[in-house]
Write a protein that holds these residues in place. Structure first.
Motif, PDB file in Angstrom:
ATOM      1  N   LEU A 185       0.809  -1.222   0.000  1.00 20.46           N
ATOM      2  CA  LEU A 185       0.000   0.000   0.000  1.00 20.46           C
ATOM      3  C   LEU A 185       0.844   1.275   0.000  1.00 20.46           C
ATOM      4  O   LEU A 185       0.306   2.372  -0.168  1.00 20.46           O
ATOM      5  CB  LEU A 185      -0.942  -0.004   1.206  1.00 20.46           C
ATOM      6  CG  LEU A 185      -1.967  -1.136   1.221  1.00 20.46           C
ATOM      7  CD1 LEU A 185      -2.798  -1.068   2.493  1.00 20.46           C
ATOM      8  CD2 LEU A 185      -2.842  -1.109  -0.010  1.00 20.46           C
ATOM      9  N   ASN A 186       2.142   1.140   0.191  1.00 17.50           N
ATOM     10  CA  ASN A 186       3.041   2.291   0.195  1.00 17.50           C
ATOM     11  C   ASN A 186       3.047   2.924  -1.197  1.00 17.50           C
ATOM     12  O   ASN A 186       3.292   2.245  -2.190  1.00 17.50           O
ATOM     13  CB  ASN A 186       4.445   1.822   0.586  1.00 17.50           C
ATOM     14  CG  ASN A 186       5.433   2.964   0.690  1.00 17.50           C
ATOM     15  OD1 ASN A 186       5.174   4.082   0.264  1.00 17.50           O
ATOM     16  ND2 ASN A 186       6.573   2.657   1.263  1.00 17.50           N
ATOM     17  N   PRO A 187       2.790   4.236  -1.292  1.00 20.82           N
ATOM     18  CA  PRO A 187       2.768   4.891  -2.608  1.00 20.82           C
ATOM     19  C   PRO A 187       4.089   4.787  -3.370  1.00 20.82           C
ATOM     20  O   PRO A 187       4.099   4.815  -4.598  1.00 20.82           O
ATOM     21  CB  PRO A 187       2.451   6.351  -2.280  1.00 20.82           C
ATOM     22  CG  PRO A 187       1.870   6.342  -0.917  1.00 20.82           C
ATOM     23  CD  PRO A 187       2.428   5.147  -0.210  1.00 20.82           C
ATOM     24  N   ARG A 219      -2.645  -3.651  -6.784  1.00 19.93           N
ATOM     25  CA  ARG A 219      -1.965  -2.374  -6.532  1.00 19.93           C
ATOM     26  C   ARG A 219      -0.948  -2.065  -7.636  1.00 19.93           C
ATOM     27  O   ARG A 219      -0.600  -0.917  -7.875  1.00 19.93           O
ATOM     28  CB  ARG A 219      -1.310  -2.457  -5.162  1.00 19.93           C
ATOM     29  CG  ARG A 219      -0.237  -1.471  -4.808  1.00 19.93           C
ATOM     30  CD  ARG A 219      -0.708  -0.043  -4.742  1.00 19.93           C
ATOM     31  NE  ARG A 219       0.354   0.827  -4.338  1.00 19.93           N
ATOM     32  CZ  ARG A 219       1.389   1.198  -5.082  1.00 19.93           C
ATOM     33  NH1 ARG A 219       1.514   0.750  -6.306  1.00 19.93           N
ATOM     34  NH2 ARG A 219       2.296   2.015  -4.635  1.00 19.93           N
ATOM     35  N   SER A 263      -1.097   1.020 -10.165  1.00 16.26           N
ATOM     36  CA  SER A 263      -2.078   2.020  -9.721  1.00 16.26           C
ATOM     37  C   SER A 263      -1.753   2.428  -8.295  1.00 16.26           C
ATOM     38  O   SER A 263      -0.914   1.828  -7.641  1.00 16.26           O
ATOM     39  CB  SER A 263      -3.501   1.443  -9.793  1.00 16.26           C
ATOM     40  OG  SER A 263      -3.657   0.420  -8.848  1.00 16.26           O
ATOM     41  N   GLY A 264      -2.448   3.413  -7.823  1.00 14.95           N
ATOM     42  CA  GLY A 264      -2.267   3.869  -6.454  1.00 14.95           C
ATOM     43  C   GLY A 264      -3.126   3.069  -5.490  1.00 14.95           C
ATOM     44  O   GLY A 264      -4.083   2.400  -5.885  1.00 14.95           O
ATOM     45  N   ALA A 265      -2.792   3.154  -4.215  1.00 13.93           N
ATOM     46  CA  ALA A 265      -3.542   2.422  -3.194  1.00 13.93           C
ATOM     47  C   ALA A 265      -4.990   2.889  -3.133  1.00 13.93           C
ATOM     48  O   ALA A 265      -5.887   2.099  -2.823  1.00 13.93           O
ATOM     49  CB  ALA A 265      -2.872   2.591  -1.840  1.00 13.93           C
ATOM     50  N   GLU A 266      -5.228   4.149  -3.466  1.00 10.04           N
ATOM     51  CA  GLU A 266      -6.598   4.679  -3.410  1.00 10.04           C
ATOM     52  C   GLU A 266      -7.492   4.088  -4.494  1.00 10.04           C
ATOM     53  O   GLU A 266      -8.716   4.106  -4.386  1.00 10.04           O
ATOM     54  CB  GLU A 266      -6.601   6.211  -3.504  1.00 10.04           C
ATOM     55  CG  GLU A 266      -6.100   6.776  -4.824  1.00 10.04           C
ATOM     56  CD  GLU A 266      -4.584   6.758  -4.998  1.00 10.04           C
ATOM     57  OE1 GLU A 266      -4.134   6.935  -6.151  1.00 10.04           O
ATOM     58  OE2 GLU A 266      -3.862   6.573  -4.005  1.00 10.04           O
ATOM     59  N   ALA A 267      -6.894   3.515  -5.521  1.00  8.51           N
ATOM     60  CA  ALA A 267      -7.672   2.935  -6.622  1.00  8.51           C
ATOM     61  C   ALA A 267      -8.032   1.465  -6.382  1.00  8.51           C
ATOM     62  O   ALA A 267      -8.735   0.871  -7.188  1.00  8.51           O
ATOM     63  CB  ALA A 267      -6.893   3.061  -7.935  1.00  8.51           C
ATOM     64  N   ALA A 319     -12.596  -2.024  -2.873  1.00  8.47           N
ATOM     65  CA  ALA A 319     -12.890  -2.376  -1.480  1.00  8.47           C
ATOM     66  C   ALA A 319     -13.024  -3.886  -1.305  1.00  8.47           C
ATOM     67  O   ALA A 319     -12.719  -4.418  -0.238  1.00  8.47           O
ATOM     68  CB  ALA A 319     -14.171  -1.672  -1.027  1.00  8.47           C
TER      69      ALA A 319
END
Length: 176
Positions: free
Chosen positions: A63-65, A130, A133-137, A140
């Motif tokens: 999850l680290n960007p 991941r 892409s970014g963790a925000e994408a 859920a």
């Protein structure tokens, strides 16, 4: 004293010694088994705790960007994506793999091994999602599946260790 009295006394004494020795051996055996069970429980608890810690580190890295992750399709079934990390991330993957192997060496039931494999699979799927892409994408559903796999692993591990459930039962109408 007659010969019969001496024989009865000697036989009774020998019988008492034999019964006492047998009871002592049984008590020592029970103590040894209890000690062995306690040692194995401690070994398993350490292995399971290390495994969960390594898994959490793996997920935190994924999850680290700044994490560099690529994913390629697995050549065999189930055909899902396999994540590959940069040099920094490789140590998290290696730690997860080594703790998973240690867990398999000491696990007392097949169910613990099976649940740990499912948990690792869900963590890999999250890392593969991941990639690029970014963790925000991240969807859920990936997180839901990961945390559900973790809950199931913890449940079977606690049961194997003789501990009560860590989770309250859900009401029948509640959503998972």
């Amino acid at each position: 004293m007659s010969l019969i009295q001496v024989g009865v006394t000697a036989t009774t004494t020998m019988l008492a010694v034999l019964i006492g020795g047998w009871l002592t051996v049984r008590a020592q055996d029970r103590l040894w088994r209890r000690d062995q069970d306690r040692q194995w429980r401690d070994i398993r608890l350490t292995a399971y705790t290390d495994f969960i810690g390594a898994l959490r580190e793996y997920v935190a890295f994924a999850l680290n960007p700044a994490a560099q992750i690529t994913a390629v399709p697995r050549p065999r079934d189930p055909g899902d994506l396999m994540p590959f990390f940069d040099d920094e991330g490789s140590r998290y993957r290696e730690r997860l793999e080594s703790t998973k192997t240690a867990l398999r060496l000491v696990a007392g039931t097949v169910e613990v091994v099976s649940r740990s494999s499912e948990l690792v699979r869900q963590a890999r799927l999250l890392a593969a999602a991941r990639a690029g892409s970014g963790a925000e994408a991240l969807p859920a559903e990936r997180f839901d599946a990961l945390w559900e796999a973790e809950r199931r692993f913890i449940e079977v591990a606690r049961a194997e260790l003789g501990l009560p459930s860590a989770f309250a039962p859900r009401p029948v109408n509640a959503r998972p």
